[in-house]
Scaffold this active site. Structure first.
Site, PDB file in Angstrom:
ATOM      1  N   THR A 144       0.823  -1.202   0.000  1.00  0.00           N
ATOM      2  CA  THR A 144       0.000   0.000   0.000  1.00  0.00           C
ATOM      3  C   THR A 144       0.862   1.258   0.000  1.00  0.00           C
ATOM      4  O   THR A 144       1.954   1.267   0.590  1.00  0.00           O
ATOM      5  CB  THR A 144      -0.954   0.008   1.216  1.00  0.00           C
ATOM      6  OG1 THR A 144      -1.642   1.247   1.258  1.00  0.00           O
ATOM      7  CG2 THR A 144      -0.216  -0.186   2.519  1.00  0.00           C
ATOM      8  N   SER A 179      -1.685   3.288  10.553  1.00  0.00           N
ATOM      9  CA  SER A 179      -2.636   2.418  11.270  1.00  0.00           C
ATOM     10  C   SER A 179      -1.962   1.064  11.465  1.00  0.00           C
ATOM     11  O   SER A 179      -0.960   0.751  10.808  1.00  0.00           O
ATOM     12  CB  SER A 179      -3.921   2.226  10.448  1.00  0.00           C
ATOM     13  OG  SER A 179      -3.671   1.372   9.342  1.00  0.00           O
ATOM     14  N   TYR A 181      -3.144  -1.638  10.460  1.00  0.00           N
ATOM     15  CA  TYR A 181      -3.241  -2.306   9.155  1.00  0.00           C
ATOM     16  C   TYR A 181      -2.055  -1.915   8.267  1.00  0.00           C
ATOM     17  O   TYR A 181      -1.353  -2.787   7.722  1.00  0.00           O
ATOM     18  CB  TYR A 181      -4.562  -1.950   8.447  1.00  0.00           C
ATOM     19  CG  TYR A 181      -4.409  -2.026   6.942  1.00  0.00           C
ATOM     20  CD1 TYR A 181      -4.249  -3.258   6.309  1.00  0.00           C
ATOM     21  CD2 TYR A 181      -4.341  -0.863   6.153  1.00  0.00           C
ATOM     22  CE1 TYR A 181      -4.039  -3.334   4.943  1.00  0.00           C
ATOM     23  CE2 TYR A 181      -4.138  -0.939   4.796  1.00  0.00           C
ATOM     24  CZ  TYR A 181      -3.986  -2.171   4.186  1.00  0.00           C
ATOM     25  OH  TYR A 181      -3.760  -2.240   2.839  1.00  0.00           O
ATOM     26  N   HIS A 182      -1.843  -0.592   8.112  1.00  0.00           N
ATOM     27  CA  HIS A 182      -0.756  -0.159   7.218  1.00  0.00           C
ATOM     28  C   HIS A 182       0.593  -0.692   7.728  1.00  0.00           C
ATOM     29  O   HIS A 182       1.468  -1.044   6.939  1.00  0.00           O
ATOM     30  CB  HIS A 182      -0.734   1.369   7.108  1.00  0.00           C
ATOM     31  CG  HIS A 182      -1.861   1.943   6.282  1.00  0.00           C
ATOM     32  ND1 HIS A 182      -3.011   2.459   6.825  1.00  0.00           N
ATOM     33  CD2 HIS A 182      -2.017   2.060   4.937  1.00  0.00           C
ATOM     34  CE1 HIS A 182      -3.820   2.881   5.857  1.00  0.00           C
ATOM     35  NE2 HIS A 182      -3.247   2.647   4.698  1.00  0.00           N
ATOM     36  N   LYS A 185       1.475  -4.129   6.525  1.00  0.00           N
ATOM     37  CA  LYS A 185       2.033  -4.171   5.159  1.00  0.00           C
ATOM     38  C   LYS A 185       3.532  -3.895   5.173  1.00  0.00           C
ATOM     39  O   LYS A 185       4.286  -4.435   4.362  1.00  0.00           O
ATOM     40  CB  LYS A 185       1.338  -3.117   4.288  1.00  0.00           C
ATOM     41  CG  LYS A 185      -0.135  -3.384   4.062  1.00  0.00           C
ATOM     42  CD  LYS A 185      -0.315  -4.562   3.125  1.00  0.00           C
ATOM     43  CE  LYS A 185      -1.705  -4.671   2.607  1.00  0.00           C
ATOM     44  NZ  LYS A 185      -1.926  -5.832   1.772  1.00  0.00           N
TER      45      LYS A 185
HETATM   46  P1  NAD Z   1     -11.119  -7.385   0.198  1.00  0.00           P
HETATM   47  O1  NAD Z   1     -11.369  -7.405   1.675  1.00  0.00           O
HETATM   48  O2  NAD Z   1     -12.261  -7.051  -0.700  1.00  0.00           O
HETATM   49  O3  NAD Z   1     -10.518  -8.797  -0.288  1.00  0.00           O
HETATM   50  C1  NAD Z   1      -9.561  -9.503   0.437  1.00  0.00           C
HETATM   51  C2  NAD Z   1      -9.883 -10.980   0.289  1.00  0.00           C
HETATM   52  O4  NAD Z   1      -8.881 -11.737   0.978  1.00  0.00           O
HETATM   53  C3  NAD Z   1     -11.233 -11.358   0.909  1.00  0.00           C
HETATM   54  O5  NAD Z   1     -12.020 -12.079  -0.015  1.00  0.00           O
HETATM   55  C4  NAD Z   1     -10.853 -12.196   2.126  1.00  0.00           C
HETATM   56  O6  NAD Z   1     -11.816 -13.204   2.409  1.00  0.00           O
HETATM   57  C5  NAD Z   1      -9.501 -12.772   1.717  1.00  0.00           C
HETATM   58  N1  NAD Z   1      -8.616 -13.081   2.867  1.00  0.00           N
HETATM   59  C6  NAD Z   1      -8.264 -12.279   3.888  1.00  0.00           C
HETATM   60  N2  NAD Z   1      -7.459 -12.915   4.735  1.00  0.00           N
HETATM   61  C7  NAD Z   1      -7.286 -14.171   4.248  1.00  0.00           C
HETATM   62  C8  NAD Z   1      -6.554 -15.315   4.690  1.00  0.00           C
HETATM   63  N3  NAD Z   1      -5.857 -15.303   5.820  1.00  0.00           N
HETATM   64  N4  NAD Z   1      -6.585 -16.442   3.914  1.00  0.00           N
HETATM   65  C9  NAD Z   1      -7.310 -16.470   2.760  1.00  0.00           C
HETATM   66  N5  NAD Z   1      -8.029 -15.415   2.304  1.00  0.00           N
HETATM   67  C10 NAD Z   1      -8.013 -14.279   3.037  1.00  0.00           C
HETATM   68  O7  NAD Z   1      -9.907  -6.382  -0.040  1.00  0.00           O
HETATM   69  P2  NAD Z   1      -9.466  -5.640  -1.397  1.00  0.00           P
HETATM   70  O8  NAD Z   1      -9.991  -4.264  -1.350  1.00  0.00           O
HETATM   71  O9  NAD Z   1      -9.739  -6.497  -2.559  1.00  0.00           O
HETATM   72  O10 NAD Z   1      -7.900  -5.555  -1.177  1.00  0.00           O
HETATM   73  C11 NAD Z   1      -7.063  -6.597  -1.659  1.00  0.00           C
HETATM   74  C12 NAD Z   1      -5.614  -6.299  -1.314  1.00  0.00           C
HETATM   75  O11 NAD Z   1      -5.225  -5.078  -1.923  1.00  0.00           O
HETATM   76  C13 NAD Z   1      -5.347  -6.158   0.176  1.00  0.00           C
HETATM   77  O12 NAD Z   1      -4.119  -6.759   0.496  1.00  0.00           O
HETATM   78  C14 NAD Z   1      -5.267  -4.662   0.374  1.00  0.00           C
HETATM   79  O13 NAD Z   1      -4.434  -4.349   1.457  1.00  0.00           O
HETATM   80  C15 NAD Z   1      -4.697  -4.191  -0.952  1.00  0.00           C
HETATM   81  N6  NAD Z   1      -5.112  -2.817  -1.278  1.00  0.00           N
HETATM   82  C16 NAD Z   1      -6.432  -2.505  -1.440  1.00  0.00           C
HETATM   83  C17 NAD Z   1      -6.795  -1.197  -1.749  1.00  0.00           C
HETATM   84  C18 NAD Z   1      -8.225  -0.756  -1.920  1.00  0.00           C
HETATM   85  O14 NAD Z   1      -8.475   0.456  -2.099  1.00  0.00           O
HETATM   86  N7  NAD Z   1      -9.214  -1.660  -1.895  1.00  0.00           N
HETATM   87  C19 NAD Z   1      -5.792  -0.231  -1.916  1.00  0.00           C
HETATM   88  C20 NAD Z   1      -4.457  -0.588  -1.745  1.00  0.00           C
HETATM   89  C21 NAD Z   1      -4.118  -1.895  -1.426  1.00  0.00           C
HETATM   90  N1  USQ Z   2     -11.524   9.792   4.458  1.00  0.00           N
HETATM   91  C1  USQ Z   2     -12.436  10.834   4.557  1.00  0.00           C
HETATM   92  N2  USQ Z   2     -13.767  10.518   4.579  1.00  0.00           N
HETATM   93  C2  USQ Z   2     -14.223   9.241   4.486  1.00  0.00           C
HETATM   94  C3  USQ Z   2     -13.298   8.184   4.368  1.00  0.00           C
HETATM   95  C4  USQ Z   2     -11.954   8.502   4.366  1.00  0.00           C
HETATM   96  O1  USQ Z   2     -12.075  12.018   4.626  1.00  0.00           O
HETATM   97  O2  USQ Z   2     -15.449   9.048   4.523  1.00  0.00           O
HETATM   98  C5  USQ Z   2     -10.075  10.102   4.418  1.00  0.00           C
HETATM   99  C6  USQ Z   2      -9.242   9.389   5.482  1.00  0.00           C
HETATM  100  O3  USQ Z   2      -9.206  10.134   6.686  1.00  0.00           O
HETATM  101  C7  USQ Z   2      -7.892   9.288   4.780  1.00  0.00           C
HETATM  102  C8  USQ Z   2      -8.252   9.158   3.307  1.00  0.00           C
HETATM  103  O4  USQ Z   2      -9.601   9.613   3.183  1.00  0.00           O
HETATM  104  O5  USQ Z   2      -7.184  10.476   4.953  1.00  0.00           O
HETATM  105  C9  USQ Z   2      -8.159   7.750   2.770  1.00  0.00           C
HETATM  106  O6  USQ Z   2      -8.999   6.904   3.545  1.00  0.00           O
HETATM  107  P1  USQ Z   2      -9.645   5.585   2.913  1.00  0.00           P
HETATM  108  O7  USQ Z   2     -10.541   4.968   3.935  1.00  0.00           O
HETATM  109  O8  USQ Z   2     -10.191   5.879   1.576  1.00  0.00           O
HETATM  110  O9  USQ Z   2      -8.340   4.716   2.646  1.00  0.00           O
HETATM  111  P2  USQ Z   2      -7.311   4.030   3.643  1.00  0.00           P
HETATM  112  O10 USQ Z   2      -7.816   3.931   5.016  1.00  0.00           O
HETATM  113  O11 USQ Z   2      -5.992   4.697   3.458  1.00  0.00           O
HETATM  114  O12 USQ Z   2      -7.259   2.561   3.075  1.00  0.00           O
HETATM  115  C10 USQ Z   2      -7.563   2.219   1.715  1.00  0.00           C
HETATM  116  C11 USQ Z   2      -7.733   0.719   1.662  1.00  0.00           C
HETATM  117  C12 USQ Z   2      -6.427   0.061   2.038  1.00  0.00           C
HETATM  118  C13 USQ Z   2      -5.308   0.603   1.167  1.00  0.00           C
HETATM  119  C14 USQ Z   2      -5.228   2.120   1.204  1.00  0.00           C
HETATM  120  C15 USQ Z   2      -4.291   2.698   0.161  1.00  0.00           C
HETATM  121  O13 USQ Z   2      -8.772   0.301   2.533  1.00  0.00           O
HETATM  122  O14 USQ Z   2      -6.535  -1.343   1.891  1.00  0.00           O
HETATM  123  O15 USQ Z   2      -4.080   0.079   1.622  1.00  0.00           O
HETATM  124  O16 USQ Z   2      -6.531   2.645   0.867  1.00  0.00           O
HETATM  125  S1  USQ Z   2      -3.439   4.128   0.738  1.00  0.00           S
HETATM  126  O17 USQ Z   2      -4.437   5.090   1.256  1.00  0.00           O
HETATM  127  O18 USQ Z   2      -2.713   4.682  -0.364  1.00  0.00           O
HETATM  128  O19 USQ Z   2      -2.598   3.688   1.830  1.00  0.00           O
END
Ligand code: NAD
Ligand code: USQ
Length: 383
Positions: A144, A179, A181-182, A185
């Site tokens: 991320t 966070s 979560y982050h 990664k």
């Molecule tokens: P998502 O929650 O929609 O999908 C993740 C999938 O992984 C789910 O189907 C879940 O059941 C599966 N999973 C989780 N833990 C598991 C485990 N231990 N074993 C097997 N399956 C498991 O999430 P997404 O939005 O598709 O994100 C996918 C990936 O991309 C994540 O690693 C996330 O961090 C990364 N990412 C997402 C975004 C975004 O904006 N959605 C942005 C940047 C990075």
């Molecule tokens: N935010 C708002 N209003 C909202 C939701 C979010 O102002 O209703 C703000 C948050 O405070 C933050 C920004 O928007 O500053 C991004 O938040 P987000 O919830 O859209 O994204 P984030 O929490 O960063 O996480 C998402 C995905 C995660 C991925 C990440 C990419 O859930 O899996 O890793 O985006 S990045 O942001 O580049 O790290």
């Protein structure tokens, strides 16, 4: 190629699995379906009605004649993971299978521990399974942009060359995630880098920005292939949430001043970036990092764009500035490089062209499914 998509039932994974299958790869999906379980625990649901993974795969086969193998289980279970990999024999492994919500990881101690155990242990198991049986396969791991945080200097792609006391070295770029979560990664990135150095594995870490949109060529082929679209305060991401809020007449929930700037990309570019990464594998022993986003926006700018696009559909969109539930800079410098994927041939979709088709129209179509209780954020970084 034989490509195993871990997390293939999720938002990015489902779209990617279909895209790779359509492009002629042999695809397997491995997923524990835990995301569907977390949704039900939170009382949240995707805006779009998604079918079961078995129904989705069957419909794909009926429509295209292409099969997708399915492995249901958890990658923190090493025996299951290793057995599935031996059965599937992957050339490339695309790893999306993690807990991916920052707010989820900040709910309390249990959720922080769950996130880091799920993500770090799953990823480490995968590295061992590769070392044992598939040392030449290519890991494409979703990281991320949030690993870097918001430093007051330009963000490079994974590494930075530093001169210190007259000596020079190229080192991993400093990480300041916002966070638990982050942070998970960041821990993954360190483990992958180490495994590449120790065991000669090949890996590409895709530091992805915030993904938006719901439509891809493949998921748009049939209602039963539709992708998930999250709008709740835990799993919904900024732009997707704003479009759904606009559709139902809820003021847009900008947290704090709205100067938070992030990298964004259309889900159609996510699937293309993965295709490019697997077509151009990293060398043995190399830990490659690509920043995967196409445009930079502040949250305030996004809200204004949604407001304007909404007005063309006759929607009167208001913008609210809520007290920020997160601890983060609300005004800061942010300039990140993203040339590696463009150099491989990525042709980006731009938000100004896709806001209506890929998002606002979907939000309007399914607005009756919105649960208003899920819109406002309930998780605070301060508790
Ligand atoms: P998502 O929650 O929609 O999908 C993740 C999938 O992984 C789910 O189907 C879940 O059941 C599966 N999973 C989780 N833990 C598991 C485990 N231990 N074993 C097997 N399956 C498991 O999430 P997404 O939005 O598709 O994100 C996918 C990936 O991309 C994540 O690693 C996330 O961090 C990364 N990412 C997402 C975004 C975004 O904006 N959605 C942005 C940047 C990075
Ligand atoms: N935010 C708002 N209003 C909202 C939701 C979010 O102002 O209703 C703000 C948050 O405070 C933050 C920004 O928007 O500053 C991004 O938040 P987000 O919830 O859209 O994204 P984030 O929490 O960063 O996480 C998402 C995905 C995660 C991925 C990440 C990419 O859930 O899996 O890793 O985006 S990045 O942001 O580049 O790290």
């Amino acid at each position: 190629m034989r490509v195993l998509v871990i997390g293939g039932d999720g938002y990015c994974g489902w779209a990617t699995a279909l895209h790779l299958s359509q492009k002629g790869h042999e695809v397997g999906i491995l997923d524990s379906l835990v995301r569907r379980f977390w949704d039900s625990q939170l009382g949240a649901d995707t805006l779009t009605p998604i079918a079961s993974i078995q129904q989705r795969i069957q419909r794909w086969k009926d429509l295209t004649g292409k099969s997708i193998d399915l492995f249901i289980g958890d990658i923190t279970d090493y025996a299951f993971l290793s057995q599935s990999m031996r059965q599937f024999q992957p050339d490339s492994i695309v790893h999306f299978g993690e807990q991916r919500s920052a707010p989820f990881s900040m709910i309390d101690r249990e959720h922080a521990v769950l996130t880091q155990v799920n993500n770090v242990v799953g990823n480490l198991n995968l590295l061992y399974a590769m070392k044992e049986d598939f040392p030449d396969s290519h890991l494409v791991k979703l990281g991320t942009m949030g690993e870097y945080g918001t430093p007051n200097i330009d963000i490079e792609e994974g590494y930075i060359t530093i001169e210190h006391n007259g000596r020079k070295d190229t080192l991993p770029y400093p990480k300041q995630p916002g966070s638990f979560y982050h942070l998970s990664k960041v821990h993954d990135s360190h483990n992958i880098h180490f495994a590449c150095k120790m065991w000669g594995l090949r890996a590409t870490d895709l530091n992805q920005g915030v993904v938006y949109g719901v439509l891809t060529d493949e998921t748009g082929m049939d209602e039963m292939l539709i992708n998930r679209l999250d709008y709740d305060g835990v799993f919904g991401t900024a732009l997707n949430r704003f479009c759904i809020q606009a559709a139902i007449g809820h003021p847009l929930t900008v947290y704090g001043k709205g100067g938070q700037t992030r990298g964004f990309l259309d889900i159609r570019d996510t699937v293309r970036c993965i295709e490019l990464a697997i077509a151009n594998p990293a060398e043995a022993g190399k830990f490659r990092v690509f920043n995967q986003f196409t445009e930079l926006f502040s949250i305030g700018d996004l809200a204004t764009m949604v407001q304007k696009a909404g007005s063309t559909l006759g929607l009167k969109v208001e913008i609210d500035h809520l007290e920020n539930p997160r601890i983060e800079l609300e005004e800061h410098y942010f300039n990140a490089k993203n040339t590696n994927l463009l150099d491989l041939g990525l042709q980006p979709h731009f938000l100004s062209d896709s806001l209506l088709d890929s998002l606002l129209n979907f939000a309007k179509k399914y607005q009756d499914r919105v649960d208003y209780q899920q819109i406002l954020p309930k998780v605070s970084w301060r508790r």
